[in-house]
Scaffold this motif. Structure first.
Motif, short mmCIF file in Angstrom:
data_model
loop_
_atom_site.label_atom_id
_atom_site.label_comp_id
_atom_site.label_asym_id
_atom_site.label_seq_id
_atom_site.Cartn_x
_atom_site.Cartn_y
_atom_site.Cartn_z
N ARG A 466 0.83 -1.21 0.00
CA ARG A 466 0.00 0.00 0.00
C ARG A 466 0.87 1.26 0.00
NH1 ARG A 466 -5.40 0.72 1.82
NH2 ARG A 466 -6.55 -1.22 2.04
N ARG A 467 1.84 1.28 0.90
CA ARG A 467 2.68 2.49 1.01
C ARG A 467 3.44 2.72 -0.30
NH1 ARG A 467 5.30 1.33 5.35
NH2 ARG A 467 3.99 2.51 6.82
N ALA A 468 3.91 1.67 -0.92
CA ALA A 468 4.64 1.80 -2.19
C ALA A 468 3.74 2.38 -3.28
CB ALA A 468 5.19 0.44 -2.63
N ARG A 469 2.52 1.89 -3.36
CA ARG A 469 1.58 2.40 -4.37
C ARG A 469 1.32 3.89 -4.17
NH1 ARG A 469 -3.22 -0.22 -3.04
NH2 ARG A 469 -4.21 0.95 -4.72
N TYR A 470 1.10 4.28 -2.92
CA TYR A 470 0.79 5.67 -2.63
C TYR A 470 2.01 6.57 -2.87
CZ TYR A 470 -3.28 3.63 -0.19
OH TYR A 470 -4.42 2.94 0.11
N LEU A 471 3.21 6.07 -2.51
CA LEU A 471 4.42 6.84 -2.76
C LEU A 471 4.65 7.05 -4.25
CD1 LEU A 471 6.79 5.23 -0.11
CD2 LEU A 471 6.12 7.64 -0.16
N ALA A 472 4.45 6.01 -5.03
CA ALA A 472 4.63 6.12 -6.49
C ALA A 472 3.66 7.14 -7.08
CB ALA A 472 4.43 4.75 -7.14
N ALA A 473 2.42 7.08 -6.62
CA ALA A 473 1.42 8.03 -7.12
C ALA A 473 1.76 9.46 -6.72
CB ALA A 473 0.03 7.66 -6.60
N ALA A 474 2.41 9.63 -5.57
CA ALA A 474 2.80 10.97 -5.11
C ALA A 474 4.06 11.47 -5.80
CB ALA A 474 3.02 10.95 -3.59
N GLY A 475 4.65 10.65 -6.70
CA GLY A 475 5.85 11.06 -7.41
C GLY A 475 7.15 10.74 -6.70
N ARG A 476 7.07 9.97 -5.62
CA ARG A 476 8.28 9.64 -4.82
C ARG A 476 8.72 8.22 -5.20
NH1 ARG A 476 6.27 11.09 1.10
NH2 ARG A 476 8.40 10.41 1.62
N SER A 477 9.38 8.14 -6.34
CA SER A 477 9.66 6.83 -6.95
C SER A 477 10.68 6.01 -6.18
CB SER A 477 10.15 7.03 -8.39
OG SER A 477 9.21 7.76 -9.13
N ALA A 478 11.76 6.66 -5.71
CA ALA A 478 12.82 5.90 -5.03
C ALA A 478 12.32 5.22 -3.76
CB ALA A 478 14.00 6.82 -4.72
N PRO A 479 11.64 5.92 -2.84
CA PRO A 479 11.11 5.21 -1.68
C PRO A 479 10.05 4.19 -2.03
CG PRO A 479 10.41 7.52 -1.66
CD PRO A 479 11.43 7.38 -2.73
N ALA A 480 9.32 4.44 -3.12
CA ALA A 480 8.31 3.46 -3.55
C ALA A 480 8.97 2.15 -3.96
CB ALA A 480 7.48 4.02 -4.71
N GLU A 481 10.07 2.24 -4.72
CA GLU A 481 10.78 1.03 -5.14
C GLU A 481 11.31 0.27 -3.92
OE1 GLU A 481 14.55 -0.37 -7.97
OE2 GLU A 481 14.07 1.77 -7.74
N ALA A 482 11.82 1.01 -2.95
CA ALA A 482 12.33 0.35 -1.74
C ALA A 482 11.22 -0.37 -0.99
CB ALA A 482 12.99 1.40 -0.84
N GLU A 483 10.02 0.22 -0.94
CA GLU A 483 8.90 -0.42 -0.25
C GLU A 483 8.48 -1.71 -0.96
OE1 GLU A 483 7.10 0.14 2.55
OE2 GLU A 483 8.57 1.66 3.12
N TYR A 484 8.48 -1.71 -2.29
CA TYR A 484 8.13 -2.95 -3.01
C TYR A 484 9.16 -4.05 -2.73
CZ TYR A 484 4.39 -0.82 -5.81
OH TYR A 484 3.23 -0.24 -6.21
N GLN A 485 10.42 -3.66 -2.67
CA GLN A 485 11.45 -4.64 -2.37
C GLN A 485 11.26 -5.22 -0.95
OE1 GLN A 485 13.40 -5.76 -4.54
NE2 GLN A 485 13.94 -4.19 -6.04
N ARG A 486 10.87 -4.37 -0.01
CA ARG A 486 10.60 -4.86 1.35
C ARG A 486 9.42 -5.82 1.35
NH1 ARG A 486 11.19 0.81 2.61
NH2 ARG A 486 13.29 1.22 3.43
N ALA A 487 8.40 -5.50 0.57
CA ALA A 487 7.23 -6.38 0.51
C ALA A 487 7.62 -7.76 -0.01
CB ALA A 487 6.16 -5.76 -0.39
N LEU A 488 8.44 -7.80 -1.06
CA LEU A 488 8.83 -9.08 -1.63
C LEU A 488 9.70 -9.90 -0.67
CD1 LEU A 488 9.57 -7.90 -5.28
CD2 LEU A 488 7.78 -9.51 -4.58
N ARG A 489 10.41 -9.19 0.24
CA ARG A 489 11.25 -9.90 1.20
C ARG A 489 10.52 -10.25 2.50
NH1 ARG A 489 14.97 -5.76 -0.31
NH2 ARG A 489 14.57 -4.73 1.69
N ALA A 490 9.33 -9.70 2.69
CA ALA A 490 8.60 -9.89 3.95
C ALA A 490 8.26 -11.36 4.15
CB ALA A 490 7.33 -9.04 3.95
#
Length: 962
Positions: A466-490
Motif C-alpha cells: 500500500r505504502r509503495a503504491r501511494y508513494l509512487a502516485a505521489a511522485g516519490r519513486s525511489a522510496p516506492a521502489e524500496a517499499e516494493y522490495q521490502r514487501a517481496l522480502r517480507a
C-alpha cells in the motif's frame, strides 16, 4: 444594490448593452418613442448597466437625463424627473445658456404648481413641451433607477409620453427590482399596459454564468482565483455580480467569514417574506439541494395549499429556484446567513425531521443525505451506518472523491461520543479512506491515513505494498521502489501479495525508464500470477509492462500485441485501475518510442474519456491527457495541445499526475517563449519530484536547458545538462539523446554568442555520451533507433558549429525530422542550415528558401523565440521572409483571407481582442497565462503587419463580415 464605486469591469453584459443601445437609439424612428425596462434581482447589476448604456447613448448624440425613484410612496410627485433636471442643469456650462433657460423654466413650473390648477392632463402636457424645448431636436433618453418605487405622477407621465401623446422623440430606460413587483403592485399594471406597445421591451437581467463570475472575481482580486476559491465564490454568489464583488474583496483583503453588508442584505430579504415562506426558506437552507416537494412538505408540516403559496412567494422574492427535481436556494449565502439565525435546538430539530422523513420513505432513501441529517441532528450512532453505506455506494459507482469524503465523515463519527467500540472497526475505516484518497488523487492524505494503520496489527507485506503504491502516485519513486522490495522480502508475504508486489514494481520500473528491469519483473509477476486464482489485475499490470519492454527493446509488433491483449483483459475485468493502466502504457508507447503519434494521441484521448467514466479523472485521465498533449506538441498542433492541457489542469492533479501535466505544459511554454510560465512550472515539478527517477528528472533538466538558452544563459543550460548526465540510470535512450543535443547546442550557442567560453571537457563528455547512446540504440527496436538517429543528427550538426557549421550535416538533420513529421526540430535545422550556407557565402538562394520555410513553420506553431532568430538572420542577410502582393500589405491565406497566416489559437485570441478584452481577461477565458496571451498578441501583430489592437480588430471584423 450597486457598489459605491465601480472599480470592477462590466462583465458578461456586452450583448445586452448593445441590444439596449440599439433599441433606444438606432431602432427608433424620428419623432417616435421607445422604452426598455430592465428587471432583475437585487445586486444583479441593473444600476451599473444603466450607467454603461447612458454613456454609450451620450456618445451617440442623445441627451440623457438620469434620476432615481425614492422608497417613500407618492410623497414626492415626479421626483425622478425633478432630480434628473437638477443634475442636468448642474452639468451645463455658460455656452449652453438657451438649454439652461429651458431647464430652469421647467423646474420653476414644478415649483409653482406640482399638481397644477388645470389637472394632471395639463401638467403632463406642460412637462412634455418643456422636455421638447430642452431636447432641441436631439433624441432624449430618460433613465430611471429603482422604478419599483415610482410615484403615481411619474407612472402617469411614462404612460402619457410612451403612448406618443407628447409630440416628442423620447426613449425611456428604467431598472426594476423584480422581487418587489409582488401582488397588486401598481407598476405591474403599468408594465402590462406598456408591453402592448411595439417599441417597449422588458428584459430580465440574469446573473452571470460561471465564466463571467470567475472573470469578475479575478478582476477584483487582481489575479486568477485558485480553483477552490473560484468554486466557492460561484456556489455562494449564484452569479450575482454584487455578491461576487463583495466575496472577492473579502478574499483580496484576507477577511474570513461573511461581511456584515451581505449578511444584512440577505436577512432583510428573508425577513420581508410572509411567515410561511420564511419557514420554507429556512427548511430549504437546512436541506441537501434539491429539496423535493414531498420532503419539504414533511419537514415544514404546512398544508399543501399554504406550502405552495409560501414557495411561490419565496420564488417571487428571488430567494428560491423551483424545478422538476425540487427547490434550491438562488444563493448559497442564504444558508450561511440563516444558519446563525436559528437556535442550535431549532437547527437540530430541522435536521431530525429531514432524517425521519427520509427514513420513512425507503423508495427515496439517499444514504449520504441521511448521514448528513443524522449527524447534524446530533445522532452520530445513526449517522455512521448511513455514511458507510454512502461510501460503499460511491465506490460501486467509481465516485472516488465522494467515497473519500464519506469515509472521512465515517472516521469522524466513529470517534464521537455515543458510538461504541463494537459499532465499527476503525482499522477497516482507515483502510477504505486511504484507498479512496489514493484513487481520487489525494496522495498526501492517503499516506497520512496509512501512518495511522502502521500502529495497527496488520500484515507487514500488505502495508508495504500500500505504502509503495501511494508513494509512487505521489511522485516519490525511489522510496516506492524500496517499499516494493521490502514487501517481496517480507516473511508474511502470501503468493498473491508477492504477485501483486512484482506486478506493481514492474510498472514502477517502467515509469522510471528502466525497461529491461521492468521486463524481468513483469515475467516474474506473470509466473507468480499463474499460480494464483483470480489475479487479473496483476496479469494486466505485468502484461502492460512486459509489452512496453519488448516493444522498446526487441520487437515493436510483438510488444504492441501483448499490450493490446492487456487492454482487452482489463476491459473484460472492468476494474478501473486496470483499464487506466493499460490505456496509459499503450498511449505512452505509441506517442513516445514508437513515434506513431497520430494513433497515440487518439488512444490517449479515448483512454482519457474511458477512465473519466470510471471515476479516475483527477489521476489517470490527467496523465493520458498529458500524453496527448506531448503527441500534439511533436506533430506541431500546439494550439490543440494547449486546449488539452488546460482542460486537464481543471482536475487539479497532484503528485506524479501533476508532474506529467506540468512538464507537458512547460514544453509548450518553452516553445512559445513564455519564460515566466515555463520557469514557474519547472519549479513546481522540481518541488514535487523529491525522490523522482530519470524518466521525469531528465526531461525536467532538458527543458531547463532549453529555457536557459532562449534567455541567453548558456552557463545555466550547461549546468542543467551536466546534472542530467549524472542522474539515475535509464534505458530510455530517446530522452538521453535529447538531453545530449541540448548540451551540445548550449556549447555551440556559447561559441556563437561569445558570452562564455566553450567548455571543452563538457563537449568531450557529451560526445562520449552521444556515442554511448548510439551503441545502446543499436539494440533497441527500429522505431526507437529512428528517433534517436534524429537527435544524433542534431548532435553532430551542433558539434560542427564549434569550428565552422557544416550545411550538409544540417541538411541530414532536416531530412531525419521531416521523415518523422516533427516540424519544430525540422524548422530549427533549416535555420541552422541556412546560417551555415550564408556563413560560407554560397547558395544564397537556397538559404533564403530554407529561411522562408523555417519561418512559415515557426509562425504557424507560434514559436516566438525561434521566429525571432529566423527574423534576425534574415535581416542580416537581407532575405525577405514573406511574399507580398502589394508593397507593405500582409500576406493573405487561400482565397484572400487576411487571417490565413494565423494559427487556430491566434484566431481565438484575436476574436477576444476584437471584443475589447484585456490580456488578463483573455487568459482567464482561454485558461492560459496573461504573459502567453501577450506573446500571442505580439505574434498576431507581426503576421498582420499592424501596430495596435484597434487595427488588428478591424482586420478581424472585416474578414468575419466577409
Amino acid at each position: 444594490m450597486a457598489s459605491d464605486v465601480d472599480t470592477a469591469p462590466l462583465v458578461g453584459r456586452a450583448d445586452i448593452v448593445t441590444t439596449v443601445r440599439s433599441a433606444l437609439l438606432d431602432d427608433v424612428a424620428q419623432g417616435h418613442t421607445a422604452a426598455v425596462f430592465l428587471t432583475g434581482e437585487s445586486g444583479v447589476g441593473k444600476t451599473r448597466l444603466l450607467r454603461e448604456v447612458s454613456a454609450r447613448l451620450r456618445d451617440g448624440g442623445a441627451l440623457v437625463l438620469t434620476g432615481s425613484c425614492l422608497d417613500i410612496g407618492d410623497a414626492s410627485p415626479l421626483h425622478p424627473l425633478l432630480q434628473a433636471l437638477r443634475r442636468f442643469d448642474a452639468e451645463l456650462t455658460g455656452s449652453h445658456a438657451r438649454t439652461s433657460s429651458a431647464v430652469r423654466s421647467l423646474l420653476q413650473m414644478f415649483a409653482d404648481e406640482t399638481a397644477g390648477p388645470d389637472g394632471a392632463g395639463a401638467l403632463l402636457e406642460r412637462v412634455s413641451r418643456g422636455l421638447h424645448l430642452i431636447a432641441e431636436g436631439r433624441p432624449l433618453v430618460l433613465v430611471l433607477d429603482d422604478l419599483q418605487w415610482v410615484d403615481r405622477s411619474t407612472r402617469q407621465l411614462l404612460l402619457y409620453l410612451l403612448a406618443g401623446l407628447g409630440d416628442l422623440q423620447l426613449s425611456v430606460l428604467a431598472a426594476v427590482r423584480a422581487e418587489s413587483l409582488q401582488g397588486a403592485h401598481p407598476l405591474r399594471r403599468v408594465l402590462t399596459e406598456l408591453r402592448r406597445l411595439r417599441t417597449v421591451r422588458v428584459l430580465d437581467l440574469a446573473p452571470l454564468d460561471r465564466a463571467g463570475t470567475d472573470q469578475l472575481a479575478a478582476a477584483v482580486v487582481g489575479r486568477p482565483l485558485t480553483p477552490e476559491a473560484a468554486e466557492l465564490v460561484w456556489q455562494r454568489s449564484g452569479g450575482n455580480p454584487f455578491v461576487v464583488e463583495e466575496l472577492a474583496r473579502d478574499l483580496r483583503d484576507g477577511r474570513d467569514g461573511l461581511s456584515d453588508t451581505l449578511r444584512e442584505i440577505f436577512l432583510a430579504r428573508v425577513d420581508a417574506l410572509p411567515q410561511p415562506a420564511h419557514a420554507v426558506v429556512h427548511a430549504v437552507a437546512a436541506g441537501v439541494e434539491p429539496v423535493e416537494h414531498w420532503l419539504l412538505a414533511r419537514v415544514t408540516r404546512l398544508p399543501e395549499d399554504e406550502l405552495i403559496e409560501a414557495v411561490r412567494a419565496a420564488v417571487a422574492h428571488r430567494l428560491l429556484v423551483g424545478a422538476d427535481e425540487g427547490y434550491r436556494l438562488r444563493h448559497r449565502l442564504v444558508a450561511e446567513v440563516l444558519e446563525h439565525e436559528l437556535l442550535p435546538a431549532e437547527r437540530a430539530a430541522l435536521h431530525r425531521r429531514y432524517a425521519e422523513a427520509l427514513t420513512s420513505a425507503p423508495a427515496e432513501l439517499h444514504q449520504a443525505r441521511l448521514a448528513h441529517h443524522w449527524r447534524l441532528a446530533g445522532e452520530p450512532a445513526r449517522a455512521l451506518p448511513a455514511a458507510m453505506a454512502a461510501a460503499r455506494e460511491a465506490e460501486r459507482l467509481h465516485g472516488w472523491a465522494e467515497a473519500h469524503r464519506h469515509w472521512s465523515v465515517a472516521l469522524q463519527l466513529a470517534g464521537s461520543p455515543g458510538v461504541g467500540p463494537l459499532d465499527v472497526d476503525r482499522v477497516t475505516l482507515l483502510e477504505h479512506a486511504a484507498e479512496a484518497a489514493h484513487h481520487c488523487g489525494e496522495h498526501a492524505r492517503a499516506l497520512a491515513l496509512l501512518e495511522e494503520l502502521a500502529d495497527a496489527d496488520r500484515p507487514a507485506c500488505a502495508l508495504h505494498i500500500r505504502r509503495a503504491r501511494y508513494l509512487a502516485a505521489a511522485g516519490r519513486s525511489a522510496p516506492a521502489e524500496a517499499e516494493y522490495q521490502r514487501a517481496l522480502r517480507a516473511p508474511d508475504c502470501t503468493p498473491r501479495e508477492r504477485a501483486t508486489a512484482a506486478a506493481h514494481l514492474a510498472e514502477l520500473l517502467l515509469h522510471l525508464g528502466r525497461y529491461a528491469d521492468a521486463g524481468r519483473r513483469a515475467r516474474e509477476a506473470l509466473e507468480l500470477s499463474a499460480a494464483v486464482e483470480g489475479s487479473t489485475s496483476e496479469v494486466v499490470l505485468a502484461s502492460a509492462a512486459l509489452g512496453f519492454s519488448e516493444a522498446y527493446l526487441e520487437d515493436p509488433d510483438a510488444g504492441l500485441a501483448v499490450m493490446r491483449r492487456a487492454l482487452e483483459t482489463a476491459e473484460r475485468s472492468g476494474r478501473p485501475e486496470d483499464v487506466a493502466c493499460a490505456y496509459l502504457h499503450l498511449a505512452e508507447l505509441l506517442t513516445g518510442p514508437l513515434n506513431v503519434l497520430e494513433e497515440g494521441v487518439v488512444v490517449a484521448r479515448r483512454g482519457a474519456e474511458r477512465v473519466a467514466e470510471l471515476g479516475l479523472g483527477r489521476t489517470y485521465e490527467t496523465r493520458l491527457l498529458a500524453i496527448a498533449t506531448n503527441g500534439l506538441f511533436r506533430v506541431g498542433q500546439w494550439a490543440e495541445a494547449e486546449k488539452v492541457v488546460a482542460a486537464a489542469l481543471r482536475h487539479r492533479p497532484s503528485g506524479a499526475d501533476a508532474v506529467e501535466l506540468l512538464l507537458a505544459r512547460c514544453r509548450l511554454s518553452v516553445g512559445y517563449g513564455d519564460i515566466e510560465a515555463a520557469d514557474r512550472d519547472l519549479d513546481a515539478v522540481a518541488t514535487v519530484l523529491a525522490g523522482g527517477g530519470a524518466r521525469h528528472v531528465i526531461p525536467l533538466l532538458t527543458l531547463r536547458a532549453g529555457l536557459a538558452m532562449w534567455q541567453g544563459r548558456h552557463d545555466l543550460a550547461r549546468q542543467a545538462v551536466q546534472r542530467g548526465l549524472t542522474e539515475s540510470r535509464s534505458d530510455d535512450v530517446g530522452i538521453l539523446a535529447a538531453l545530449v543535443w541540448h548540451g551540445l547546442r548550449a556549447e555551440a550557442e556559447a561559441h556563437a554568442s561569445r558570452t562564455i567560453a566553450v567548455d571543452e571537457t563538457a563537449v568531450r563528455r557529451l560526445r562520449e555520451v552521444a556515442d554511448r547512446v548510439a551503441r545502446k540504440s543499436e539494440h533497441a527496436a527500429r522505431p526507437v533507433r529512428d528517433v534517436v538517429d534524429g537527435f544524433l543528427a542534431l548532435c553532430a550538426a551542433e558539434v560542427s558549429r564549434l569550428d565552422g557549421s557544416d550545411p550538409e550535416l544540417w541538411a541530414r538533420s532536416v531530412t531525419e525530422w521531416d521523415r518523422r513529421h516533427h516540424p519544430y526540430p525540422a524548422a530549427y535545422s533549416r535555420l541552422r542550415q541556412a546560417e551555415a550556407l550564408l556563413a560560407r557565402r554560397s547558395r544564397s538562394a537556397t538559404a533564403a528558401k530554407l529561411l522562408r520555410q523555417a519561418y512559415q513553420v515557426a509562425q504557424g506553431l507560434g514559436a516566438v523565440p525561434l521566429t525571432s532568430e529566423i527574423r534576425t538572420l534574415a535581416g542580416r542577410a537581407r532575405v525577405s521572409l514573406e511574399e507580398r502582393s502589394v508593397a507593405g500589405a500582409p500576406a493573405t491565406g487561400p482565397g484572400g483571407d487576411e487571417l490565413g497566416a494565423l494559427t487556430a489559437r491566434e484566431r481565438e485570441v484575436l476574436a477576444a481582442v476584437a471584443e475589447g478584452l484585456t490580456n488578463r481577461e483573455i487568459g482567464q477565458r482561454l485558461f492560459i497565462s496573461e504573459r502567453t496571451i501577450g506573446v500571442h498578441v505580439s505574434h498576431i501583430f507581426d503576421k498582420l503587419q499592424v501596430r495596435t489592437r484597434v487595427q488588428a480588430s478591424a482586420i478581424f471584423l472585416r474578414n468575419r463580415a466577409g
